[in-house]
Scaffold this active site. Structure first.
Site, PDB file in Angstrom:
ATOM      1  CG  HIS A  30       4.401  -2.586   5.022  1.00 21.97           C
ATOM      2  ND1 HIS A  30       4.475  -1.251   5.360  1.00 21.97           N
ATOM      3  CD2 HIS A  30       3.277  -2.916   5.144  1.00 21.97           C
ATOM      4  CE1 HIS A  30       3.103  -0.887   5.424  1.00 21.97           C
ATOM      5  NE2 HIS A  30       2.518  -1.947   5.491  1.00 21.97           N
ATOM      6  CG  ASN A  45      -1.626  -1.221   1.228  1.00 20.68           C
ATOM      7  OD1 ASN A  45      -2.369  -1.630   0.253  1.00 20.68           O
ATOM      8  ND2 ASN A  45      -2.177  -1.633   2.568  1.00 20.68           N
ATOM      9  CD  GLN A  91       2.725   3.618   3.210  1.00 19.77           C
ATOM     10  OE1 GLN A  91       2.363   4.140   2.362  1.00 19.77           O
ATOM     11  NE2 GLN A  91       3.913   3.347   3.692  1.00 19.77           N
ATOM     12  CB  SER A  92      -2.025   1.724   8.773  1.00 18.27           C
ATOM     13  OG  SER A  92      -1.512   0.352   8.692  1.00 18.27           O
TER      14      SER A  92
END
Length: 112
Positions: free
Chosen positions: A98, A85, A92-93
């Site tokens: 990653h 993401n 994306q958090s």
């Protein structure tokens, strides 16, 4: 980066269930798995997202994919999905590049 949760996992400040580690990347199981097999592969160098990949740091991305293939072979995964993401709208958090590796169930398309 001091506040990055993945940098803290790499340094051992935050525990994780390790799948693989070498001098360039670290792999660990996701805490909220979305498939029977769900692990993350992250570069040890802090790269914020796919938008931050450039000529100077791109080799580690290739290495991460080689590690994903190695782990998949070791786990007997013949089919899997790799997800990255990039940005808030994409989900994306954690702002450390990653790669989610998901396997063990049918992956429908389109996702999400």
């Amino acid at each position: 980066m001091s506040g990055c949760i993945f940098c803290k996992i790499i340094s051992g400040e935050i525990p994780s269930k390790k799948v693989y580690e070498d001098d360039q990347c670290y792999a660990f199981y996701d805490l909220d798995p979305q498939a029977p097999t769900h692990f993350l592969v992250i570069p040890k160098t802090h790269i914020e997202s796919a938008l931050a990949i450039d000529e100077e740091n791109s080799a580690v991305v290739g290495h991460c994919y080689a590690v994903i293939a190695k782990i998949a072979r070791e786990k007997g995964l013949e089919s899997y999905r790799v997800v990255t993401n990039c940005g808030l709208q994409a989900g994306q958090s954690v702002f450390h590049l990653h790669f989610h590796v998901l396997a063990g169930r049918d992956m429908t398309w389109p996702p999400g």
